[in-house]
Design a protein around this motif. Structure first.
Motif, PDB file in Angstrom:
ATOM      1  N   LYS A 184     -36.808   1.934  -0.915  1.00  0.00           N
ATOM      2  CA  LYS A 184     -36.393   1.053  -2.074  1.00  0.00           C
ATOM      3  C   LYS A 184     -36.363  -0.443  -1.623  1.00  0.00           C
ATOM      4  O   LYS A 184     -35.175  -1.033  -1.587  1.00  0.00           O
ATOM      5  CB  LYS A 184     -35.062   1.697  -2.452  1.00  0.00           C
ATOM      6  N   ARG A 185     -37.615  -0.717  -1.385  1.00  0.00           N
ATOM      7  CA  ARG A 185     -37.742  -1.945  -0.653  1.00  0.00           C
ATOM      8  C   ARG A 185     -38.979  -2.869  -1.271  1.00  0.00           C
ATOM      9  O   ARG A 185     -39.971  -2.215  -1.181  1.00  0.00           O
ATOM     10  CB  ARG A 185     -37.601  -2.323   0.990  1.00  0.00           C
ATOM     11  N   LEU A 186     -38.659  -4.236  -1.516  1.00  0.00           N
ATOM     12  CA  LEU A 186     -40.136  -4.823  -1.907  1.00  0.00           C
ATOM     13  C   LEU A 186     -40.781  -5.074  -0.674  1.00  0.00           C
ATOM     14  O   LEU A 186     -40.337  -5.920   0.229  1.00  0.00           O
ATOM     15  CB  LEU A 186     -39.621  -6.180  -2.640  1.00  0.00           C
ATOM     16  N   VAL A 187     -42.051  -4.883  -0.717  1.00  0.00           N
ATOM     17  CA  VAL A 187     -43.064  -5.171   0.412  1.00  0.00           C
ATOM     18  C   VAL A 187     -43.628  -6.559   0.111  1.00  0.00           C
ATOM     19  O   VAL A 187     -43.285  -7.149   1.143  1.00  0.00           O
ATOM     20  CB  VAL A 187     -44.058  -4.133   0.341  1.00  0.00           C
ATOM     21  N   PHE A 188     -44.019  -6.916  -0.864  1.00  0.00           N
ATOM     22  CA  PHE A 188     -44.771  -8.190  -1.078  1.00  0.00           C
ATOM     23  C   PHE A 188     -44.620  -8.640  -2.768  1.00  0.00           C
ATOM     24  O   PHE A 188     -44.827  -7.817  -3.307  1.00  0.00           O
ATOM     25  CB  PHE A 188     -45.789  -8.517  -0.392  1.00  0.00           C
ATOM     26  N   VAL A 189     -44.843  -9.741  -2.815  1.00  0.00           N
ATOM     27  CA  VAL A 189     -45.236 -10.185  -4.057  1.00  0.00           C
ATOM     28  C   VAL A 189     -46.213 -11.341  -4.096  1.00  0.00           C
ATOM     29  O   VAL A 189     -46.356 -12.162  -2.969  1.00  0.00           O
ATOM     30  CB  VAL A 189     -44.262 -10.876  -5.010  1.00  0.00           C
ATOM     31  N   LYS A 190     -47.194 -11.486  -4.890  1.00  0.00           N
ATOM     32  CA  LYS A 190     -48.382 -12.595  -4.885  1.00  0.00           C
ATOM     33  C   LYS A 190     -48.305 -13.124  -6.147  1.00  0.00           C
ATOM     34  O   LYS A 190     -48.659 -12.747  -7.406  1.00  0.00           O
ATOM     35  CB  LYS A 190     -49.801 -11.798  -4.525  1.00  0.00           C
ATOM     36  N   CYS A 191     -48.149 -14.494  -6.137  1.00  0.00           N
ATOM     37  CA  CYS A 191     -48.309 -15.337  -7.524  1.00  0.00           C
ATOM     38  C   CYS A 191     -49.903 -15.660  -7.668  1.00  0.00           C
ATOM     39  O   CYS A 191     -50.690 -16.180  -6.871  1.00  0.00           O
ATOM     40  CB  CYS A 191     -47.568 -16.515  -7.370  1.00  0.00           C
ATOM     41  N   THR A 192     -50.245 -15.317  -8.994  1.00  0.00           N
ATOM     42  CA  THR A 192     -51.737 -15.644  -9.375  1.00  0.00           C
ATOM     43  C   THR A 192     -51.567 -16.503 -10.378  1.00  0.00           C
ATOM     44  O   THR A 192     -52.863 -16.938 -10.903  1.00  0.00           O
ATOM     45  CB  THR A 192     -52.221 -14.273  -9.973  1.00  0.00           C
ATOM     46  N   LEU A 193     -50.551 -17.418 -10.633  1.00  0.00           N
ATOM     47  CA  LEU A 193     -50.705 -18.466 -11.773  1.00  0.00           C
ATOM     48  C   LEU A 193     -51.476 -19.514 -11.250  1.00  0.00           C
ATOM     49  O   LEU A 193     -51.417 -20.195 -10.230  1.00  0.00           O
ATOM     50  CB  LEU A 193     -49.430 -18.775 -12.006  1.00  0.00           C
TER      51      LEU A 193
END
Length: 959
Positions: free
Chosen positions: A619-628
């Motif tokens: 229950k943990r966020l691994v990563f996020v990637k912004c593509t904007l």
């Protein structure tokens, strides 16, 4: 010049293609769009439904169904079965009559149109003279009586539709035999109703709109009785013994009339306004059903007080002291009662009421206390809340199937246990070869699980995500709760409810792992729920996590809707799929892509701003990637925002046109410029853009500007265990494709099972591929060393697939809207590509891998790509060589919603919406067909020395 040559003709391959591929539209699932007429045959126990588009559909026992289509595509106004025959007559709104028959062909039955006929009046007569308003098929099975707007009744012969002019019953002839004061005061007006005497076929009851009712003797051509009603007539119904009949009227009243053996002027026995004394709506249809206990069932449509309930669509059932007004959420088209049809039976003893509403079919059990609804095995109201997405899962394991059915059965406890009463015909289909699920996401935040194994699309289970969130409606509210003294005694029935408490609840993406029982659903406001199947009710806290997709980005401000508010503390969930974690994307934009890997316990999600990876075990966020992209301002407005102005839209359109002109001048000058393209394929793509002469099956692809809006929109996500860093070690990976033609690849480090809860999952970006033409990426696929698509998570562990070949080199297939491209792994160098044809700007809308088996032998099958284009064509493309195998027209190119709704199955079938309430099912495979196969057996009925028999076939065939 070799690339300009067309491939040679291979007769062996052509024969194999005939054994593998065949296009068929097989069956329509769901509820007919815009129904307009209803008919029922007590003799055949078949029901018929007509639509505004001219379709006619017949239904019997589950699996017994077939359809016909009038060439004129006019609205079907009335349907009448010929007594004791396998024939029916339809009346269209162009005043034409059509005779349909079930004819045997190859040991099956087909619904065929035998004759068509339009009633014509004498030269110079107005159209109303022959405008048909009422149809009565006589029990002799030889003639039809046709009532018209002029008040005349014409007689036509069956099956020839020849008008028997000498038997016409004119309004003048009727008026000559009624009281002078009535005939001088009124004309007959139109014929509202025609009913044959239940005990004497030589007498028919004729009802005229102004209230006059006459009993006509067919043998002597005279009126035997006439009945003077004071209100506008709506309909008539004979009581079983023929001693009385009942009339219903425009003012909301009904009247019971005696029919005496002498010719005395009858007086009404009873005149009632059930919901008076205030002005009421018309009662448009009525039944009077006798029972053994002496208390009749009085069942009528309408009659509600106009002022307070004028907008209600109701049918009332009265039995002694019991009275209920069933309240439908859409307009009632028609209804009928199923009762004892044996001629020797003394009483009607009604068992069920079948109601065709505009948006659903509702059946009420009249035998069980409380008159509960019967769960329909077909004609499901798919659009009870608008469908927003679909997901198909083939070959469901038996254990999961049984658990889903068990959860669904607990939801259906309020339904009647009565067997389905419309049970004509016999389904002779073998059991479906496998269990298939079709999941539909809806605007109200529900997901429905449908049994899509056979001809009948049957609801197994309904999941609601509403309980996780705080909305205006309390999920525990009971819309059917009535006060003891409430009048009229309304009770809401049916499932059609087009109104959503909050549009943000809408389901946009669904992913079910059939091996682990994990389910991920994502919605309109950036909510991603991960669920697991629980066989018991449970109360627990749903863990929350936020994924900020605009990390480290400055100057962006979300102008769209807010996220949904969640409930604090434990939430009670019923048995079935229960959410245990909620990931909330920020900004709360529509989730555009979703992938679940149940073996690694990871879920990936994407929006118009970027994508993220969540570990649902820890229950943990691994990563996020912004593509904007800096120009992606539209992505920050959201689908529910009204900020976007017309000026801004026009300004962007003109900029796009200018850019297109500039780029075309640059191409004519021969100077192509690629920005940040992978070194290995930069020259390859650049040359392709500069080529002026292409093979006939290809077209030049115009490069798109990076400034086009929504380039960061994440279209597809894909998990793969493959070679990403070097050719000696494979590792878990996540791939993402965007609207701007960019593919991102991340290496994942998933700890082994024994340390899975102790060590975090780590991710690192390994590749970024920018397609030169910048077309949206709609599909990503990795092929193993045998050029076979990688198996699904846990598929190998369940011995349902071979282990992937990790010795040979892997290949990456990237499908954009405009081309298919194969890269080698891990170098990501271009190996092969296929461009789509130039015909009318063809673009890929849907793509999936399907397995096609030969109909001649069980030993051969192959994996190919099934592709749906924006033109509605389906193309089958071979793997790994990307050769076009065959092309079929499937959906009209103007049907944008149908194309958008299409979903393929793993074995070469598909579904798409032909209306908001109907799926069309099609097959591309010769081996897997789901199509009607049933038999309708008729008792022998001798008429004019002919024996009439019929049968019809309906089934799942695996040939």
């Amino acid at each position: 010049m070799r690339r300009f040559l067309r491939p040679g003709h291979d007769p062996v391959r052509e024969r194999l293609k005939r054994d593998l591929f065949q296009f068929n539209k097989t069956v329509e699932h769901g509820f007919p769009h815009q129904p307009s007429a209803l008919g029922y045959s007590p003799f055949l126990r078949l029901m018929a439904i007509g639509t505004r588009s001219g379709a006619i559909k017949l239904y019997g026992a589950p699996g017994v169904e077939f359809m016909g289509l009038h060439e004129e595509n006019n609205t079907v106004m009335q349907i009448h079965f010929i007594p004791d025959q396998c024939q029916l007559v339809t009346l269209l709104d162009d005043n034409s009559l059509h005779l349909w028959s079930l004819k045997q062909h190859n040991e099956a039955s087909e619904l065929r149109e035998e004759h068509r006929f339009t009633l014509k009046g004498p030269p110079g007569s107005p159209p109303s003279a022959t405008q048909i308003t009422a149809v009565l098929p006589h029990s002799s099975r030889e003639v039809l009586y046709l009532g018209t707007e002029s008040g005349n009744i014409f007689v036509v012969e069956l099956p020839s539709f020849r008008v028997l002019e000498d038997r016409t019953i004119t309004s003048e002839a009727v008026l000559q035999r009624v009281q002078e004061d009535y005939s001088n005061r009124r004309s007959c007006e139109l014929v509202e109703a025609l009913q044959e005497h239940p005990k004497n076929p030589d007498q028919i009851l004729i009802g005229y709109s102004r209230g006059l009712i006459v009993l006509w003797d067919l043998q002597n051509n005279k009126v035997t009785h006439h009945f003077l009603g004071s209100q506008q007539l709506e309909n008539l119904y004979w009581q079983r013994d023929g001693s009385k009949f009942i009339s219903c009227h425009y003012d909301g009243s009904y009247t019971q009339w005696p029919v005496s053996s002498d010719n005395r002027q009858p007086e009404p026995l009873e005149n009632l306004v059930p919901y008076g004394p205030f002005p009421c709506k018309a009662i448009s249809k009525i039944y009077w059903q006798t029972t053994k206990n002496g208390l009749p069932y009085i069942i009528f449509q309408g009659g509600m007080p106009r002022a307070s309930y004028g907008d209600r669509h109701s049918i009332s059932v009265v039995h002694g002291s019991q009275q209920t007004a069933f309240d439908f959420t859409s307009r009632v088209i028609d209804f009928f009662i199923i009762f004892s049809s044996e001629p020797t039976a003394e009483f009607d003893d009604p068992s069920a009421m079948v109601v065709l509403a505009e948006e659903e079919l509702v059946v009420i059990d009249l035998k069980t206390a409380g008159w509960p609804a019967v769960h329909p095995p077909y004609l499901a109201s798919l659009h009870c809340s608008a469908i927003t997405c679909s997901h198909h899962v083939s070959n469901i394991p038996l254990k999961l199937w049984e658990r889903i059915i068990s959860a669904g059965s607990k939801q259906n406890i309020h339904y009647s246990n009565m067997p389905w009463p419309i049970d004509g015909g016999t389904n002779i289909a073998p059991d479906p070869p496998q269990r298939d699920l079709l999941l539909t996401g809806h605007e109200d935040g529900t997901v429905r699980f449908w049994d899509a194994s056979g001809v009948c699309l049957h609801l197994l289970y309904k999941l609601s995500t509403v309980r996780v969130f705080l909305t205006d409606a309390d999920p525990n509210d009971n819309m059917n709760t009535l006060g003891e003294d409430e009048w009229p005694p309304l009770r809401k029935v049916g499932t059609f409810d087009p109104y959503s408490d909050d549009p943000r609840l809408g389901i946009q993406k669904i992913y079910l792992c059939k091996y682990s029982g994990y389910l991920a659903v994502a919605g309109t406001a950036g909510q991603v729920l991960v669920m697991e199947l629980n066989d018991e009710d449970a109360e627990h806290v749903v863990d929350h996590a936020e994924a900020d997709l605009l990390q480290d980005q400055e100057g962006y401000r979300w102008k769209g809707h807010e996220k949904l508010k969640t409930r604090d503390g434990p939430v009670r969930f019923e048995a079935g799929f229960q959410p245990f974690v909620l990931v909330q994307c920020q900004p709360p934009a529509v989730v555009t892509s979703l992938a679940l890997h149940s073996e690694w316990k990871l879920v990936a999600f994407g929006t118009s701003h970027g994508f993220g990876l969540f570990d649902h075990q820890q229950k943990r966020l691994v990563f996020v990637k912004c593509t904007l992209h800096p120009s992606d301002q539209l992505a920050l407005e959201g689908p529910l925002s009204r900020v976007k102005s017309l000026k801004k839209s026009l300004r962007q359109s003109f900029r796009r046109i200018r850019r297109s002109r500039v780029s075309s001048r640059k191409r004519r000058g021969g100077s192509g410029n690629a920005s940040e393209v992978q070194e290995a394929n930069a020259k390859f793509d650049q040359d392709a853009l500069q080529e002026m002469e292409l093979a006939p099956v290809q077209r030049k692809i115009e490069a798109r500007s990076a400034e086009d809006s929504f380039t960061g929109f994440v279209r597809t996500l894909y998990f793969a265990d493959t070679f990403l860093r070097d050719s000696s070690r494979h590792c878990p990976s996540l791939w993402a494709g965007t609207n701007g033609g960019t593919v991102y690849a991340f290496c994942l480090r998933v700890p082994p099972a024994e340390r899975r809860m102790d060590e975090p999952v780590r991710a690192e970006q390994a590749k970024e591929i920018q397609l030169m033409h910048r077309a949206p990426v709609v599909g990503i696929l990795v092929l193993d060393g045998r050029s076979t698509p990688l198996p699904e998570p846990l598929e190998v562990a369940h011995d349902l697939s071979k282990s992937p070949d990790m010795q040979g080199s892997h290949q990456l297939l990237v499908v954009s809207e405009e081309q298919f491209k194969v890269f080698t792994l891990p170098k990501v160098s271009s190996k092969l590509k296929l461009k789509l044809t130039a015909l009318e700007g063809c673009r890929v809308r849907k793509v999936t891998v399907a397995n096609f088996g030969s109909c001649k032998t069980d030993d051969y099958s192959e994996n190919d790509l099934a592709v749906l284009t924006n033109l509605g064509d389906i193309q089958i493309i071979s793997l790994p060589f990307l050769k076009l195998q065959i092309r079929y027209p499937c959906i009209r190119k103007e049907d944008v919603s149908g194309i958008a709704s299409c979903v393929f199955t793993k074995y070469g079938q598909g579904f798409y919406l032909i209306s908001p309430s109907e799926f069309e099912r099609f097959s591309l495979s010769t081996k897997w067909l789901v199509e009607p196969r049933c038999v309708v057996d008729m008792p022998e009925v001798t008429s004019n020395n002919l024996v009439h028999k019929s049968g019809m076939e309906n089934a799942v065939r695996k040939s």
